[in-house]
Motif scaffolding. Structure first.
Motif, PDB file in Angstrom:
ATOM      1  N   LYS A   1      56.637  40.181  31.961  1.00  0.00           N
ATOM      2  CA  LYS A   1      56.371  41.332  32.832  1.00  0.00           C
ATOM      3  C   LYS A   1      57.698  41.813  33.406  1.00  0.00           C
ATOM      4  CE  LYS A   1      51.907  41.352  32.649  1.00  0.00           C
ATOM      5  NZ  LYS A   1      51.175  42.498  32.140  1.00  0.00           N
ATOM      6  N   PRO A   2      57.735  43.080  33.894  1.00  0.00           N
ATOM      7  CA  PRO A   2      58.975  43.547  34.505  1.00  0.00           C
ATOM      8  C   PRO A   2      59.362  42.693  35.697  1.00  0.00           C
ATOM      9  CG  PRO A   2      57.257  45.252  34.495  1.00  0.00           C
ATOM     10  CD  PRO A   2      56.665  44.035  33.908  1.00  0.00           C
TER      11      PRO A   2
ATOM     12  N   PRO B   1      52.329  35.787  36.686  1.00  0.00           N
ATOM     13  CA  PRO B   1      52.868  37.054  36.230  1.00  0.00           C
ATOM     14  C   PRO B   1      53.458  37.858  37.385  1.00  0.00           C
ATOM     15  CG  PRO B   1      50.541  36.821  35.634  1.00  0.00           C
ATOM     16  CD  PRO B   1      50.901  35.627  36.419  1.00  0.00           C
ATOM     17  N   GLU B   2      54.400  38.697  37.057  1.00  0.00           N
ATOM     18  CA  GLU B   2      55.056  39.577  38.024  1.00  0.00           C
ATOM     19  C   GLU B   2      55.714  38.802  39.160  1.00  0.00           C
ATOM     20  OE1 GLU B   2      52.557  42.781  39.378  1.00  0.00           O
ATOM     21  OE2 GLU B   2      51.951  43.298  37.346  1.00  0.00           O
TER      22      GLU B   2
ATOM     23  N   LEU C   1      36.086  35.562  32.326  1.00  0.00           N
ATOM     24  CA  LEU C   1      36.640  34.237  32.641  1.00  0.00           C
ATOM     25  C   LEU C   1      38.148  34.359  32.888  1.00  0.00           C
ATOM     26  CD1 LEU C   1      36.275  31.144  32.825  1.00  0.00           C
ATOM     27  CD2 LEU C   1      36.621  31.053  30.350  1.00  0.00           C
ATOM     28  N   VAL C   2      38.544  34.147  34.135  1.00  0.00           N
ATOM     29  CA  VAL C   2      39.964  34.263  34.486  1.00  0.00           C
ATOM     30  C   VAL C   2      40.701  32.992  34.094  1.00  0.00           C
ATOM     31  CG1 VAL C   2      41.596  34.643  36.375  1.00  0.00           C
ATOM     32  CG2 VAL C   2      39.378  35.780  36.410  1.00  0.00           C
ATOM     33  N   SER C   3      40.107  31.846  34.401  1.00  0.00           N
ATOM     34  CA  SER C   3      40.741  30.571  34.033  1.00  0.00           C
ATOM     35  C   SER C   3      39.709  29.449  34.067  1.00  0.00           C
ATOM     36  CB  SER C   3      41.876  30.244  35.014  1.00  0.00           C
ATOM     37  OG  SER C   3      42.457  28.997  34.701  1.00  0.00           O
TER      38      SER C   3
ATOM     39  N   GLN D   1      45.284  34.259  43.599  1.00  0.00           N
ATOM     40  CA  GLN D   1      46.371  34.996  42.948  1.00  0.00           C
ATOM     41  C   GLN D   1      46.040  35.323  41.490  1.00  0.00           C
ATOM     42  OE1 GLN D   1      50.123  32.999  43.231  1.00  0.00           O
ATOM     43  NE2 GLN D   1      49.612  31.342  41.838  1.00  0.00           N
ATOM     44  N   LEU D   2      45.336  34.429  40.815  1.00  0.00           N
ATOM     45  CA  LEU D   2      44.926  34.729  39.435  1.00  0.00           C
ATOM     46  C   LEU D   2      43.911  35.867  39.428  1.00  0.00           C
ATOM     47  CD1 LEU D   2      44.417  31.143  37.914  1.00  0.00           C
ATOM     48  CD2 LEU D   2      46.404  32.633  37.674  1.00  0.00           C
ATOM     49  N   ARG D   3      42.982  35.801  40.372  1.00  0.00           N
ATOM     50  CA  ARG D   3      41.891  36.774  40.446  1.00  0.00           C
ATOM     51  C   ARG D   3      42.421  38.174  40.783  1.00  0.00           C
ATOM     52  NH1 ARG D   3      39.413  34.080  44.291  1.00  0.00           N
ATOM     53  NH2 ARG D   3      39.883  35.457  46.015  1.00  0.00           N
ATOM     54  N   ASN D   4      43.276  38.248  41.800  1.00  0.00           N
ATOM     55  CA  ASN D   4      43.790  39.552  42.222  1.00  0.00           C
ATOM     56  C   ASN D   4      44.651  40.190  41.133  1.00  0.00           C
ATOM     57  OD1 ASN D   4      42.499  39.553  44.716  1.00  0.00           O
ATOM     58  ND2 ASN D   4      44.097  38.286  45.640  1.00  0.00           N
ATOM     59  N   TYR D   5      45.375  39.347  40.413  1.00  0.00           N
ATOM     60  CA  TYR D   5      46.156  39.880  39.285  1.00  0.00           C
ATOM     61  C   TYR D   5      45.201  40.401  38.206  1.00  0.00           C
ATOM     62  CZ  TYR D   5      49.206  40.199  35.266  1.00  0.00           C
ATOM     63  OH  TYR D   5      49.870  40.652  34.169  1.00  0.00           O
ATOM     64  N   TRP D   6      44.195  39.604  37.903  1.00  0.00           N
ATOM     65  CA  TRP D   6      43.196  39.963  36.867  1.00  0.00           C
ATOM     66  C   TRP D   6      42.529  41.287  37.218  1.00  0.00           C
ATOM     67  CZ3 TRP D   6      37.906  40.752  36.467  1.00  0.00           C
ATOM     68  CH2 TRP D   6      37.323  40.587  35.213  1.00  0.00           C
ATOM     69  N   LEU D   7      42.170  41.451  38.495  1.00  0.00           N
ATOM     70  CA  LEU D   7      41.468  42.666  38.923  1.00  0.00           C
ATOM     71  C   LEU D   7      42.355  43.907  38.777  1.00  0.00           C
ATOM     72  CD1 LEU D   7      39.673  41.298  42.110  1.00  0.00           C
ATOM     73  CD2 LEU D   7      38.530  42.263  40.096  1.00  0.00           C
ATOM     74  N   LYS D   8      43.644  43.697  38.900  1.00  0.00           N
ATOM     75  CA  LYS D   8      44.560  44.842  38.870  1.00  0.00           C
ATOM     76  C   LYS D   8      44.966  45.230  37.446  1.00  0.00           C
ATOM     77  CE  LYS D   8      47.878  46.758  41.851  1.00  0.00           C
ATOM     78  NZ  LYS D   8      49.306  46.808  41.884  1.00  0.00           N
ATOM     79  N   HIS D   9      44.626  44.400  36.481  1.00  0.00           N
ATOM     80  CA  HIS D   9      45.119  44.676  35.122  1.00  0.00           C
ATOM     81  C   HIS D   9      43.981  44.790  34.105  1.00  0.00           C
ATOM     82  CE1 HIS D   9      48.640  43.226  37.275  1.00  0.00           C
ATOM     83  NE2 HIS D   9      49.323  43.964  36.440  1.00  0.00           N
TER      84      HIS D   9
END
Ligand code: GDP
Length: 308
Positions: free
Chosen positions: A26-27, A73-74, A208-210, A300-308
């Motif tokens: 990621k950037p 990520p990020e 399924l996030v993880s 943190q996994l969930r919020n990233y997942w929701l944003k992508h």
């Protein structure tokens, strides 16, 4: 903060590591400062830190090098970051990202039991699957996460132990209790073939996030756990290792290893199956060790997942 709050190992960072590590390409973003300091370990140097614990003189010291950290990520990690160690969740190899927020469990309810992936809830909410060998402490952990003494009993009711059991949290995400595997005393014909039963769920469940794979850290490594972890790794199913029963510190006659040693053995044996180091957390449902850390990691996994 005081040294007694440290996890019972020290972090050793390589002298000449690469300048940054990214779990996903990621950037790069600026380094994120911790938002909840009380949940972090307190190491604040890039040099090895010997920790003397007089109450536990035999305590072995595990080491985490930079390349063994899980960097979400990020999130950027620089080897000369003076606050890097304060961004690592206590008793884990997990670096916190800017997505670690809204971790509290306010409400939890059992929703349904499903026998096929197609029957699982279809509201599109993100979910985390808890799985592990029978008796690993899955129900205890689930109850501890939601702070309810008996919620996980729902999954233990007759007819539900072999189901995919969904628990909705805060009306916004799911904890999923999957059938335990490797129940030694069950007759062969009743034992779950976890591969057949859950493979479809792992591969086809898009929410399924993880997977959170529970491993009993109080006993020596089990072949069936290694097989499970390696299958997840080879199929590139996102996985977090949850080491349970870390409060059981006394040496056992059989094996004679402490949780830290069993954890280290397990990681050594599975590393070949993963492209990058999976996140792991030490827990105990007796002391609630790791509870807040798991919830922050899920957030943190969930919020990233929701944003992508
Ligand atoms: P499950 O079959 O995976 O759901 O496991 P349970 O949650 O029912 O726990 C199995 C046994 O391990 C029970 O006797 C629990 O009291 C015990 N146990 C579970 N978690 C812990 C833990 O963190 N520490 C210790 N010492 N015992 C635990």
């Amino acid at each position: 903060m005081v040294l007694t709050q440290l996890p019972r190992f020290h972090y050793l960072f390589f002298k000449n590591p690469p300048t940054s590590f990214n779990f996903f390409p990621k950037p790069r973003l600026p380094i994120i400062k911790p938002t909840s300091p009380t949940l972090f370990s307190t190491v604040s140097t890039t040099e090895p830190i010997p920790i003397t614990d007089f109450s536990l003189p035999e305590e072995p010291k595990l080491e985490i090098s930079l390349d063994k950290l899980f960097v979400p990520p990020e999130t950027e990690v620089a080897c000369d970051d003076p606050v890097l160690s304060t961004r690592i969740l206590k008793g884990s190899n997990i670096v916190l990202s800017k997505y670690a927020r809204d971790a509290q469990v306010i409400q939890a309810e059992f929703v349904k039991s499903s026998v096929r992936t197609e029957d699982c809830p279809s509201d599109g909410l993100p979910e985390f699957a808890l799985v592990g060998r029978s008796n690993v402490g899955k129900s205890s952990l689930l109850n501890s996460l939601v702070r309810r003494k008996r919620l996980a009993l729902t999954s233990k009711k007759p007819g539900k132990t072999q189901c995919i059991n969904h628990f909705r949290i805060n009306d916004s995400w799911y904890l999923v209790d999957l059938p335990g595997y490797g129940y030694a005393s069950a007759p062969q014909e009743l034992r779950t073939d976890w591969g057949k039963f859950t493979r479809d769920y792992f591969i086809n469940r898009s929410m399924l996030v993880s997977v959170f794979l529970l491993i009993d850290a109080s006993i020596p490594v089990k072949k069936i756990d290694l097989e499970y972890a390696s299958w997840l790794g080879q199929n590139q199913i996102p996985m977090t290792l949850i080491f349970t029963k870390c409060d059981k510190r006394k040496k056992k006659k059989n094996g004679g290893k402490r949780p830290e040693e069993n954890i280290s053995d397990f990681q050594e044996l599975i590393c070949g199956f993963f492209q990058s180091v999976p996140p792991w957390i030490m827990t105990s449902s007796v002391t609630n060790q790791g509870r807040d850390e798991i919830l922050l990691h899920m957030a943190q996994l969930r919020n990233y997942w929701l944003k992508h």
